[in-house]
Design a protein around this motif. Structure first.
Motif, mmCIF file in Angstrom:
data_model
loop_
_atom_site.group_PDB
_atom_site.id
_atom_site.type_symbol
_atom_site.label_atom_id
_atom_site.label_comp_id
_atom_site.label_asym_id
_atom_site.label_seq_id
_atom_site.Cartn_x
_atom_site.Cartn_y
_atom_site.Cartn_z
ATOM 1 N N GLU A 43 0.835 -1.184 0.000
ATOM 2 C CA GLU A 43 0.000 0.000 0.000
ATOM 3 C C GLU A 43 0.877 1.243 0.000
ATOM 4 O O GLU A 43 2.049 1.188 0.358
ATOM 5 C CB GLU A 43 -0.906 0.005 1.235
ATOM 6 C CG GLU A 43 -1.853 -1.182 1.302
ATOM 7 C CD GLU A 43 -2.537 -1.304 2.641
ATOM 8 O OE1 GLU A 43 -2.281 -0.429 3.504
ATOM 9 O OE2 GLU A 43 -3.300 -2.248 2.826
ATOM 10 N N TYR A 134 -3.913 4.946 -8.018
ATOM 11 C CA TYR A 134 -4.511 5.778 -6.981
ATOM 12 C C TYR A 134 -4.889 7.151 -7.526
ATOM 13 O O TYR A 134 -5.975 7.667 -7.249
ATOM 14 C CB TYR A 134 -3.538 5.932 -5.803
ATOM 15 C CG TYR A 134 -3.545 4.785 -4.821
ATOM 16 C CD1 TYR A 134 -3.654 3.465 -5.251
ATOM 17 C CD2 TYR A 134 -3.419 5.006 -3.458
ATOM 18 C CE1 TYR A 134 -3.641 2.413 -4.353
ATOM 19 C CE2 TYR A 134 -3.403 3.953 -2.549
ATOM 20 C CZ TYR A 134 -3.511 2.654 -3.011
ATOM 21 O OH TYR A 134 -3.501 1.624 -2.118
ATOM 22 N N ASN A 165 -10.915 -10.066 0.884
ATOM 23 C CA ASN A 165 -10.097 -8.941 1.344
ATOM 24 C C ASN A 165 -10.599 -7.681 0.636
ATOM 25 O O ASN A 165 -9.906 -7.098 -0.197
ATOM 26 C CB ASN A 165 -8.619 -9.189 1.036
ATOM 27 C CG ASN A 165 -7.713 -8.116 1.614
ATOM 28 O OD1 ASN A 165 -8.141 -7.262 2.382
ATOM 29 N ND2 ASN A 165 -6.445 -8.152 1.250
ATOM 30 N N PRO A 166 -11.816 -7.238 0.957
ATOM 31 C CA PRO A 166 -12.432 -6.132 0.206
ATOM 32 C C PRO A 166 -11.666 -4.824 0.298
ATOM 33 O O PRO A 166 -11.728 -4.003 -0.616
ATOM 34 C CB PRO A 166 -13.823 -6.004 0.843
ATOM 35 C CG PRO A 166 -13.698 -6.650 2.179
ATOM 36 C CD PRO A 166 -12.695 -7.739 2.016
ATOM 37 N N GLU A 167 -10.936 -4.614 1.396
ATOM 38 C CA GLU A 167 -10.178 -3.377 1.550
ATOM 39 C C GLU A 167 -8.780 -3.479 0.964
ATOM 40 O O GLU A 167 -7.992 -2.540 1.054
ATOM 41 C CB GLU A 167 -10.095 -3.002 3.030
ATOM 42 C CG GLU A 167 -11.458 -2.708 3.647
ATOM 43 C CD GLU A 167 -11.349 -2.367 5.120
ATOM 44 O OE1 GLU A 167 -10.216 -2.284 5.627
ATOM 45 O OE2 GLU A 167 -12.392 -2.182 5.760
ATOM 46 N N LYS A 169 -6.147 -5.031 1.960
ATOM 47 C CA LYS A 169 -5.095 -4.832 2.958
ATOM 48 C C LYS A 169 -3.937 -5.794 2.689
ATOM 49 O O LYS A 169 -4.124 -7.007 2.653
ATOM 50 C CB LYS A 169 -5.641 -5.058 4.368
ATOM 51 C CG LYS A 169 -6.637 -3.993 4.814
ATOM 52 C CD LYS A 169 -7.060 -4.220 6.254
ATOM 53 C CE LYS A 169 -7.998 -3.120 6.729
ATOM 54 N NZ LYS A 169 -8.431 -3.334 8.133
#
Length: 368
Positions: A43, A134, A165-167, A169
């Protein structure tokens, strides 16, 4: 049987008297899971970027404010001309530049389109690709907010749904892999050192000619480390759940059983390493250097196995960590039952039997 139990007790005494071994067994895994869990991530946050605004109108300022308000980017500098972009990258202070064309707002109103160029430092391709995605996402959100009241014919609307893992992470990806590596390296290293220590001291030959049979010697060496490694695994799982908020969608009992199986496989591998090592230093080098790189590179922990050349994919099948990563991700993230991971479980059982069988055969030959 009394002799065998006494032998196991002796092994426990040896382990608890060696403070360095206890530190390696318990201290190092905790430090590694915390270090890797926080440090390894794909990330991006607070990435320094630069802005080249050739239009300097209200629209470009609104977009810049929207980007700087996100947690992902920090506006590090404002560039006055295109010739300064390369110098800004060479200084290494920024990772991307947003270049707004001249008359940006006028083109957007008149032609219904305007251009903003995203220039990224691709010395790290993955980071550059993530930064681009992004920024594009922020620009799309801005575009949608402006087009909210405009209707188009024949619109194609796509919906994306991420499961497990919808977010997105990264910790959900890395923590299971780190858990696997720690359990395998520590377990294999500790058993290999334990037996080679007996060789160095000359006590291994005494054990092999004692009334205790070779397979009892092997099992007696393994049992204490199974007990201690299970405690180690429990600590790692608890840290993963409470520190990194890892979900456990499946059965904790099944997770425990599979972890014990993998620990036994790793311990058996450590015993096999000890059969070809005459000194503790050799055993440690084989355990660390000989296992670490294959486990990291060929287990699917970081790099997808399907993207590897076929010869490496074949080699990956003999890496126990590959199968345990599939198991642990399936239980923790997908909530699968044993009916979905029985093949991987059987493979680990087969590897364990193979490692122990080869070790016992080796020590029988040594005895003869």
């Amino acid at each position: 049987m009394k002799r065998f139990i006494g032998f196991i007790k002796k092994e426990f005494y040896h382990i608890f008297r060696d403070t360095r071994s206890l530190f390696i067994l318990f201290g190092m895994p905790i430090a590694q899971i915390l270090l890797f869990g926080f440090a390894i991530t794909n990330e991006i946050n607070n990435v320094d970027i630069a802005i080249l605004d050739q239009s300097k109108d209200a629209t470009t300022q609104e977009i810049v404010n929207k980007i700087s308000a996100s947690k992902y980017f920090t506006i590090n500098q404002l560039i006055a001309r295109e010739a300064d972009i390369e110098d800004a990258f060479k200084k290494g202070k920024i990772k991307a530049v947003l270049n707004f064309e001249k008359d940006f707002s006028r083109n957007l109103i008149k032609n219904h389109q305007a251009t903003v160029q995203i220039i990224t430092d691709a010395t790290d391709p993955n980071t550059a690709n993530t930064i681009t995605n992004y920024i594009n996402s922020i620009l799309r959100n801005y575009e949608n907010s402006k087009n909210n009241n405009i209707q188009f014919d024949y619109q194609l609307i796509t919906e994306t749904r991420m499961i497990y893992n919808p977010e997105l992470k990264s910790v959900f990806t890395f923590v299971p892999g780190v858990m696997t590596i720690i359990l395998m390296l520590v377990s294999a290293m500790m058993t290999s050192i334990s037996i080679t220590r007996e060789k160095e001291l000359g006590t291994m030959e005494i054990l092999l000619v004692s009334p205790i049979k070779p397979f009892q010697v092997i099992i007696g060496k393994v049992v204490p480390y199974i007990f201690l490694s299970v405690i180690n695994a429990a600590v790692i799982v608890l840290l993963s759940i409470f520190i990194f908020k890892m979900p456990v969608q499946g059965s904790l009992f099944l997770l425990g059983i599979e972890s014990v199986l993998f620990i036994i496989t790793s311990l058996a591998l450590g015993i096999l390493i000890s059969t070809i090592s005459e000194t503790q230093q050799t055993a440690m080098m084989i355990s660390l250097m000989g296992l670490m790189l294959p486990v990291i590179l060929l287990s699917g922990f970081i790099f997808p196995i399907s993207s590897m050349p076929e010869p490496l994919q074949v080699i990956s099948h003999v890496i126990p960590a590959k199968w345990f990563i599939i198991i642990i991700k399936g239980i923790m993230l997908k909530g699968v039952a044993i009916t979905f991971i029985w093949k991987e479980t059987l493979i680990l059982i087969g590897m364990t039997a193979l490692f122990i069988g080869l070790s016992i055969k080796k020590y029988k030959i040594r005895l003869e």
